[in-house]
Design an enzyme around this catalytic site. Structure first.
Site, PDB file in Angstrom:
ATOM      1  N   ARG A  61       0.694  -1.192  -0.063  1.00 34.49           N
ATOM      2  CA  ARG A  61       0.160   0.036   0.064  1.00 34.49           C
ATOM      3  C   ARG A  61       0.982   1.200  -0.037  1.00 34.49           C
ATOM      4  O   ARG A  61       0.508   2.343   0.474  1.00 34.49           O
ATOM      5  CB  ARG A  61      -1.087   0.022   1.256  1.00 34.49           C
ATOM      6  CG  ARG A  61      -0.363  -0.057   2.566  1.00 34.49           C
ATOM      7  CD  ARG A  61      -1.491   0.024   3.596  1.00 34.49           C
ATOM      8  NE  ARG A  61      -0.682   0.046   5.004  1.00 34.49           N
ATOM      9  CZ  ARG A  61      -1.267   0.310   6.182  1.00 34.49           C
ATOM     10  NH1 ARG A  61      -2.514   0.635   6.087  1.00 34.49           N
ATOM     11  NH2 ARG A  61      -0.749   0.027   7.249  1.00 34.49           N
ATOM     12  N   LYS A  79       1.154   6.392   1.212  1.00 28.18           N
ATOM     13  CA  LYS A  79       0.828   5.126   1.754  1.00 28.18           C
ATOM     14  C   LYS A  79      -0.813   5.230   2.142  1.00 28.18           C
ATOM     15  O   LYS A  79      -1.264   6.061   2.383  1.00 28.18           O
ATOM     16  CB  LYS A  79       1.504   5.063   3.235  1.00 28.18           C
ATOM     17  CG  LYS A  79       1.401   4.009   4.070  1.00 28.18           C
ATOM     18  CD  LYS A  79       2.086   3.793   5.370  1.00 28.18           C
ATOM     19  CE  LYS A  79       2.000   2.676   5.940  1.00 28.18           C
ATOM     20  NZ  LYS A  79       2.779   2.486   7.253  1.00 28.18           N
ATOM     21  N   GLY A 136      -4.922  -2.143  -0.214  1.00 31.65           N
ATOM     22  CA  GLY A 136      -3.949  -0.981  -0.610  1.00 31.65           C
ATOM     23  C   GLY A 136      -4.328   0.317   0.009  1.00 31.65           C
ATOM     24  O   GLY A 136      -3.590   1.198  -0.273  1.00 31.65           O
ATOM     25  N   ARG A 159      14.697  -1.677   2.390  1.00 29.36           N
ATOM     26  CA  ARG A 159      14.781  -2.333   3.676  1.00 29.36           C
ATOM     27  C   ARG A 159      15.641  -3.786   3.347  1.00 29.36           C
ATOM     28  O   ARG A 159      15.965  -4.078   2.468  1.00 29.36           O
ATOM     29  CB  ARG A 159      13.346  -2.976   4.414  1.00 29.36           C
ATOM     30  CG  ARG A 159      12.349  -1.670   3.915  1.00 29.36           C
ATOM     31  CD  ARG A 159      11.216  -2.299   3.159  1.00 29.36           C
ATOM     32  NE  ARG A 159      10.005  -1.040   3.244  1.00 29.36           N
ATOM     33  CZ  ARG A 159       9.363  -1.018   3.967  1.00 29.36           C
ATOM     34  NH1 ARG A 159       9.141  -1.876   4.684  1.00 29.36           N
ATOM     35  NH2 ARG A 159       8.449   0.230   3.955  1.00 29.36           N
ATOM     36  N   ASP A 205      11.317  -7.221   6.949  1.00 28.52           N
ATOM     37  CA  ASP A 205      10.974  -6.193   5.972  1.00 28.52           C
ATOM     38  C   ASP A 205      10.524  -4.764   6.544  1.00 28.52           C
ATOM     39  O   ASP A 205      10.296  -3.937   5.705  1.00 28.52           O
ATOM     40  CB  ASP A 205       9.516  -6.787   5.417  1.00 28.52           C
ATOM     41  CG  ASP A 205       8.511  -7.384   6.098  1.00 28.52           C
ATOM     42  OD1 ASP A 205       8.879  -8.122   7.110  1.00 28.52           O
ATOM     43  OD2 ASP A 205       7.712  -6.464   6.271  1.00 28.52           O
TER      44      ASP A 205
END
Length: 727
Positions: free
Chosen positions: A238, A260, A273, A331, A416
């Site tokens: 998202r 976001k 999302g 990440r 993550d």
């Protein structure tokens, strides 16, 4: 006055609208250096083929090809499953797939706005809008601190005027303001349109004189371990990055703008999302609060409510698009995607086979452009894998040390959710410590306490081990070659060779990496704790004789973590003199008042414990008297230093819950309350609520009285309040 000062600082830059913000150099753009999803190999193909002809490609959850680092995808904040309307007038639809593609295409931003690029034509970013989507969008938050630090040249027009003066007690009638100029209104409206996903910035041609592709929004592919289990491909489900622009004073520093909650991407799996107002407010406020505490973090720019867009979570809520800003959102999970672990229990929906050349491409670009590893000679082909792991380890060790020193709990330290830059990222069920409890769990989804406050440094070690696991074959190959690997380095390697490289790389790096994390974390934590206690000199005995006994006292007496530190700012060694006994008794009583269980405390025992600790603390303070000789008044200088390191205002769970309810109930008054809480979060060390003033609370004006309340512990029922991952 502080807000006006910040705006005055921003005024010295030549302002441009968001569509005219210059695009970062090609070397700093992910889409110009990494490998796209084969479904759209370039912005031109994305704009001219995918969006008008097969838009479902970017909305369908799927595994990307093993070599792909990202997928082009544009914002589309709509409920999912999509409510595709029937033809009007009714007709028999022969080709339903084509009808769906056509419906989606009308909702995609593919119509070029006639005004083209804006004032800075070198950026070549054009504005595109949808023909069948015009959602109501309401700006409810804009961060002045993020603007000042990251985007001081961004013209926001009359945005702050429309938000109104920040206030915890908004007046019934807004202050009268002069009508904004058409230019100011247009700049604000363009900002809202772009940051809500209504308008998309794209270009399908190159900058003049360059052979690089154009520009379009994208989402990143990554994998990861969630709660210790391998979850396979995850990705930006998202989050959509919409712009990358250099800082006006330092073109080597670029900032990525990411929406976001702007709709589905290929990584959304079964989700919509979208983001709800509740979770967006939490991240919007905390990102800037963390920055104010000097804790490495992503930043927050704006909150735009989509009040007519329903989102189904535990209840039906309304959607919100949150804009966050960082030099990079990459990440550890980005690396895991291209070198997944073997022989692991698998919980996810799928994972591609390893692609070691994609791993090399990612690592080289991250090392050069993101981490800027200055101890690697890239031109000479120096090995870089080990140095990348060590750098990420150092950055995250400093970050988690700051978490521990300021009682911050992330709640979901999955691999993550761990930034390669060592930034606090993905604010979900986070919390700041209330009553000190080293085993406190802020995420009620974390039933086993994996991410409890005490274990956060261990979880950073775990995440860095995952990074090492991903890069270990490359590091092992570098050892064998004596230089950096090149294109196709593992194409002909047998599984046995990969295993041997992995073993060599792990053995070379693991112990040193963990030593770096432990030592860096200990040094940084000690430095921050000394700062909080206004101690200047490093002493090896501080942890055992000062810091840990203080935390033990807080735990045993159920004391609030932050207010205890703030009250200690006012302690002076002279309090222990016999003649000052009443003053000392009052001081200890104030410390004990920081416990919600104050009435149940054995006061004589607790007072004795505090006196014993304060005597050691006073003796430690006295050893530094000469170090403060240049500051004038020793006690006043220490108090000032301590108050500048210990927040008066803390973004507690009860504060967040109250603000969220007020914004959800009424945007008009809620956005002013939100603005004031953001102001307090960005200036946490100020004496909000007339701190130190002995005047009766009832004699304070209503705004100051609310400030004082917002600096308190709040309702005992919300102490240690836990959120879920969906927060």
């Amino acid at each position: 006055m502080k807000a006006l000062g910040r705006l005055a600082t921003m005024a010295k830059y030549s302002k441009v609208s968001i569509s005219a913000l210059p695009l970062a150099p090609s070397t700093h753009l992910i889409t110009h250096n990494l490998t796209p999803d084969p479904n759209a190999q370039s912005p031109a193909e994305f704009r001219n083929d995918v969006l008008p002809q097969r838009p479902s490609t970017q909305r369908r959850a799927r595994l990307l090809s093993s070599e792909a680092h990202f997928s082009y995808v544009s914002p589309l904040p709509l409920p999912f499953p999509y409510e595709i309307t029937a033809p009007d007038p009714p007709e028999v639809v022969e080709d339903k797939a084509a009808y769906v593609e056509n419906w989606l295409s009308k909702h995609e931003a593919i119509k070029l706005q006639p005004d083209g690029t804006g004032s800075d034509t070198s950026s070549l970013l054009h504005k595109y809008t949808p023909s069948a989507r015009d959602q109501k969008r309401v700006l409810i938050g804009l961060s002045e601190t993020c603007l000042k630090d990251c985007l001081p040249h961004l013209d926001v027009g009359d945005a702050f005027t429309t938000l109104g003066a920040p206030a915890l007690v908004p007046s019934l009638h807004e202050e009268s303001t002069n009508e904004a100029s058409p230019e100011a209104s247009a700049a604000r409206q363009e900002l809202v349109d772009v940051l809500s996903g209504q308008v998309v910035l794209m270009s399908t041609e190159s900058k003049t004189g360059e052979s690089t592709p154009g520009f379009a929004p994208w989402s990143m592919r990554y994998s990861g371990h969630q709660f210790g289990n391998w979850a396979g491909q995850l990705g930006d489900g998202r989050a959509i990055s919409i712009h990358v622009t250099p800082h006006p004073l330092d073109s080597s520093k670029t900032y990525e703008l990411q929406l976001k909650g702007a709709g589905r991407t290929p990584f959304s799996r079964s989700a919509d999302g979208l983001a709800v107002l509740r979770s967006s407010v939490r991240e919007y406020l905390c990102s800037e609060a963390m920055h104010a505490l000097s804790i490495p973090t992503t930043r927050s720019l704006s909150l735009i409510s989509l009040p007519e867009l329903p989102v189904i979570r535990e209840r039906v809520e309304t959607a919100c698009v949150f804009t966050r800003v960082a030099e990079s959102f990459l990440r550890i999970g980005n690396f895991e995607a291209f070198s997944p672990p073997t022989n692991m229990f698998f919980l996810g929906g799928g994972q591609q086979d390893a692609n070691y050349d994609a791993l090399r491409i990612l690592g080289e670009w991250v090392g050069k452009a993101v981490l800027k590893l200055d101890n690697v000679n890239w031109e000479k082909g120096n090995p870089w894998g080990k140095e990348l792991v060590f750098d990420v380890a150092r950055r995250n060790a400093k970050m988690v040390a700051a978490w521990q020193a300021y009682g911050f709990m992330h709640g979901v330290i999955n691999t993550d959710n761990v930034s390669v830059l060592g930034l606090t990222i993905d604010y979900g069920p986070y919390a700041f410590m209330d009553v000190f409890d080293p085993l406190h769990i802020c995420n009620h989804t974390d039933e086993g306490g994996r991410y409890a406050y005490k274990y956060q440094p261990n979880m950073i070690i775990y995440a860095c081990r995952a990074l090492l696991q991903a890069l270990s074959p490359l590091i092992g190959a570098e050892v064998q070659l004596g230089k950096a690997v090149t294109a196709g380095w593992a194409d002909d390697a047998s599984p046995e060779t990969i295993t041997e490289w992995r073993k060599t790389g792990t053995e070379l790096v693991k112990d040193e990496m963990e030593r770096i994390i432990e030592e860096t974390c200990a040094v940084e934590y000690g430095s921050l704790m000394r700062k909080r206690l206004a101690l200047r000199r490093q002493e090896k005995t501080d942890q055992l004789q000062i810091f840990q006994p203080l935390l033990n006292l807080m735990e045993a007496q159920s004391l609030d973590f932050h207010s205890t530190f703030r009250r200690l700012s006012f302690f002076r060694p002279s309090h222990l003199e016999t003649s000052n006994t009443p003053l000392l008794e009052k001081f200890v009583a104030e410390l004990l008042s920081g416990s919600p269980e104050e009435n149940n405390i054995d006061r004589a025992k607790a007072t004795g414990e505090w006196l014993a600790w304060l005597e050691k603390y006073a003796a430690r303070i006295e050893t530094e008297r000469d170090d403060w000789s240049s500051t004038g008044n020793f006690d006043q200088a220490r108090e000032k230093a301590a108050k500048s390191a210990n927040p008066r205002f803390v973004l507690r769970q009860w504060v967040l819950e109250e603000v969220i309810k007020k914004v959800e109930k009424d945007h008009e008054s809620g956005k002013r309350i939100l603005g004031k809480v953001m102001q307090m979060a960005c200036n946490p060390f100020e004496p909000w609520g007339a701190e130190g003033d002995e005047i009766a609370t009832g004699e304070l004006d209503s705004e100051t009285r609310e400030e004082r309340r917002f600096c308190g512990l709040g309702d005992n029922k919300l102490l240690g309040f836990q959120c879920s991952c969906s927060s």
